[in-house]
Design a protein around this motif. Structure first.
Motif, mmCIF file in Angstrom:
data_model
loop_
_atom_site.group_PDB
_atom_site.id
_atom_site.type_symbol
_atom_site.label_atom_id
_atom_site.label_comp_id
_atom_site.label_asym_id
_atom_site.label_seq_id
_atom_site.Cartn_x
_atom_site.Cartn_y
_atom_site.Cartn_z
ATOM 1 N N GLU A 1 0.839 -1.204 0.000
ATOM 2 C CA GLU A 1 0.000 0.000 0.000
ATOM 3 C C GLU A 1 0.873 1.253 0.000
ATOM 4 O O GLU A 1 0.611 2.200 -0.743
ATOM 5 C CB GLU A 1 -0.927 0.003 1.215
ATOM 6 C CG GLU A 1 -1.804 1.233 1.267
ATOM 7 C CD GLU A 1 -2.643 1.320 2.531
ATOM 8 O OE1 GLU A 1 -3.466 2.241 2.592
ATOM 9 O OE2 GLU A 1 -2.471 0.499 3.447
ATOM 10 N N ARG B 1 3.927 1.546 -1.090
ATOM 11 C CA ARG B 1 4.554 1.637 -2.413
ATOM 12 C C ARG B 1 3.585 2.254 -3.429
ATOM 13 O O ARG B 1 3.955 3.133 -4.209
ATOM 14 C CB ARG B 1 5.003 0.242 -2.855
ATOM 15 C CG ARG B 1 5.842 0.210 -4.094
ATOM 16 C CD ARG B 1 6.409 -1.181 -4.404
ATOM 17 N NE ARG B 1 5.446 -2.275 -4.244
ATOM 18 C CZ ARG B 1 5.468 -3.189 -3.252
ATOM 19 N NH1 ARG B 1 6.421 -3.147 -2.337
ATOM 20 N NH2 ARG B 1 4.561 -4.144 -3.187
ATOM 21 N N ASP B 2 2.311 1.827 -3.380
ATOM 22 C CA ASP B 2 1.299 2.373 -4.298
ATOM 23 C C ASP B 2 1.038 3.860 -4.028
ATOM 24 O O ASP B 2 0.925 4.649 -4.958
ATOM 25 C CB ASP B 2 -0.008 1.599 -4.184
ATOM 26 C CG ASP B 2 0.094 0.193 -4.737
ATOM 27 O OD1 ASP B 2 1.085 -0.116 -5.439
ATOM 28 O OD2 ASP B 2 -0.811 -0.615 -4.442
ATOM 29 N N ARG C 1 1.777 7.108 -6.597
ATOM 30 C CA ARG C 1 0.733 8.067 -6.992
ATOM 31 C C ARG C 1 0.931 9.439 -6.339
ATOM 32 O O ARG C 1 0.154 10.352 -6.584
ATOM 33 C CB ARG C 1 -0.649 7.528 -6.606
ATOM 34 C CG ARG C 1 -1.070 6.324 -7.414
ATOM 35 C CD ARG C 1 -2.541 5.981 -7.217
ATOM 36 N NE ARG C 1 -2.994 5.915 -5.842
ATOM 37 C CZ ARG C 1 -3.011 4.804 -5.102
ATOM 38 N NH1 ARG C 1 -2.580 3.672 -5.589
ATOM 39 N NH2 ARG C 1 -3.460 4.842 -3.860
#
Length: 143
Positions: free
Chosen positions: A40, A42-43, A47
């Motif tokens: 999470e 990393r995501d 973004r």
């Protein structure tokens, strides 16, 4: 061998991951899986999405300290403890060491050092106010 370890990591830290929506400000995040939290984070980094935290941020939630876009509301409490399997079961020593190092990699140096030297072995949750970390430059306050 890798797949069983990944499955085991997905079940670690005692608390179950519940539906979290990135960017949402939780009032209580009990932690969950270290591997899922790392994914999470990393995501969110990819973004450049802000993550606002408030209330209580326990266990794997503390890994947000390593998210460049994370901010902490005044009075947020961070709770640290060593990794555990689901339902609080202890981990085999090698896995405990590996998951501990993964968690510590997300912490500022001073926090990581305390975690690795002491907090991960504690029988209780070590609670730290985010204000304290913010004052030391180890966390960012929300605007």
């Amino acid at each position: 061998m890798i797949r069983p370890v990944l499955l085991l990591l997905a079940l670690t830290t005692g608390a179950h991951a519940h539906g979290r929506s990135p960017g949402r400000t939780p009032t209580h995040d009990s932690g969950g899986s270290v591997i899922l939290r790392a994914a999470e984070i990393r995501d969110l980094e990819a973004r450049h999405e802000e993550k606002r935290l408030s209330g209580e941020c326990m266990s794997a939630c503390t890994m947000y300290l390593g998210l460049s876009t994370a901010c902490f509301e005044p009075g947020t409490i961070l709770g640290f403890h060593g990794p555990r399997l689901a339902y609080g079961l202890p981990m085999p020593p090698a896995l405990f060491e590996s998951v501990s190092r993964t968690m510590a990699a997300y912490y500022p140096p001073r926090v990581a050092r305390r975690f690795m030297e002491k907090w991960r072995y504690s029988d209780h949750l070590v609670r730290i106010r985010a204000d304290r970390l913010i004052a030391r430059g180890e966390a960012r306050a929300c605007d």
